[in-house]
Design a protein around this motif. Structure first.
Motif, PDB file in Angstrom:
ATOM      1  N   THR A 139       2.051  -0.968   4.135  1.00  0.00           N
ATOM      2  CA  THR A 139       1.494  -2.151   4.793  1.00  0.00           C
ATOM      3  C   THR A 139       1.983  -3.427   4.131  1.00  0.00           C
ATOM      4  O   THR A 139       1.962  -3.549   2.904  1.00  0.00           O
ATOM      5  N   THR A 159       0.855  -1.185   0.000  1.00  0.00           N
ATOM      6  CA  THR A 159       0.000   0.000   0.000  1.00  0.00           C
ATOM      7  C   THR A 159       0.894   1.239   0.000  1.00  0.00           C
ATOM      8  O   THR A 159       2.088   1.145   0.301  1.00  0.00           O
ATOM      9  N   PRO A 160       0.326   2.401  -0.294  1.00  0.00           N
ATOM     10  CA  PRO A 160       1.125   3.629  -0.241  1.00  0.00           C
ATOM     11  C   PRO A 160       1.695   3.935   1.145  1.00  0.00           C
ATOM     12  O   PRO A 160       2.668   4.672   1.262  1.00  0.00           O
ATOM     13  N   THR A 161       1.133   3.345   2.198  1.00  0.00           N
ATOM     14  CA  THR A 161       1.668   3.548   3.547  1.00  0.00           C
ATOM     15  C   THR A 161       2.573   2.402   4.006  1.00  0.00           C
ATOM     16  O   THR A 161       2.954   2.330   5.164  1.00  0.00           O
ATOM     17  N   GLN A 219       6.771   4.032  12.910  1.00  0.00           N
ATOM     18  CA  GLN A 219       6.275   2.820  12.244  1.00  0.00           C
ATOM     19  C   GLN A 219       7.132   1.605  12.601  1.00  0.00           C
ATOM     20  O   GLN A 219       7.108   0.592  11.891  1.00  0.00           O
ATOM     21  N   TRP A 236       5.758  -1.957  12.311  1.00  0.00           N
ATOM     22  CA  TRP A 236       5.033  -2.305  11.083  1.00  0.00           C
ATOM     23  C   TRP A 236       5.931  -2.931  10.018  1.00  0.00           C
ATOM     24  O   TRP A 236       5.499  -3.107   8.882  1.00  0.00           O
TER      25      TRP A 236
END
Length: 196
Positions: A41, A37-39, A85, A88
């Motif tokens: 994930t 994803t753009p973040t 983050q 993550w």
């Protein structure tokens, strides 16, 4: 049918944990870590995140210390200060098998808290504005949080190799669907509207 509230909550917690972990089965290290994803994930990062979530909620919230604070997958306040983050993603030197083993250790730790305390036991979540909680609230909160992340994992895994559903043996998807035709039909409906 399970009618005892704590056993019922535990059953739902275990179901969502296992749903999340099966999303890693059969996927290579690269695909488990690749941002989808753009973040950023990624499947393995989701598992590291939920493990740290469980440590926080089932440990310090109820005055219970995680026994391995120096474990390479544990994220503390200093780690979050350096990288918000931090939980993550997983460093290259830590294998997917190690992440799964770590999460299973965390599950055992969390399960001990659930087993040892009554649902009415109180604790304090320091990162909540009104930090006073009961074990019942925390178990419910963690189930909701894990279910959300298991949903993320569902989508990521389906995009990798088409594996979809609740479990390997129970997909919860209808049999006999022509998925390409179904998707084409949905695309036709969507394309009736302007982009943007």
């Amino acid at each position: 049918m399970i009618t005892e509230p704590k056993a019922n909550l535990k059953r739902y917690l275990d179901t969502v944990r296992e749903a999340l972990l099966w999303k890693l089965d059969g996927v290579g290290e690269r695909d488990l870590r690749l941002p989808r994803t753009p973040t950023g994930t990624n499947l393995l990062g989701i598992v590291r995140h939920v493990a740290n979530v469980e440590i926080g909620y089932f440990g310090p919230t109820f005055g219970r210390a995680w026994p391995e604070p120096d474990h390479p997958l544990v994220v503390d306040d200093a780690d979050y200060d350096a990288d918000p983050q931090a939980d993550w993603w997983v460093p290259a030197e830590v294998s997917a098998a190690e992440v799964v083993a770590f999460y299973r250790q965390v599950m055992t730790f969390s399960d001990a808290t659930i087993a040892d305390l009554p649902l009415e036991a109180t604790g304090s979540v320091p990162w909540w504005s009104d930090g006073e909680v009961t074990l019942h609230q925390v178990v419910t909160h963690v189930i909701v949080d894990l279910a959300r992340h298991a949903g993320h994992a569902d989508i990521l895994r389906e995009a990798i190799d088409g594996a979809a559903g609740l479990r390997v043996d129970v997909s919860n998807l209808p049999d006999g669907v022509d998925w390409p035709a179904y998707v084409a039909r949905l695309r036709l409906v969507a394309e009736q509207f302007p982009a943007g």
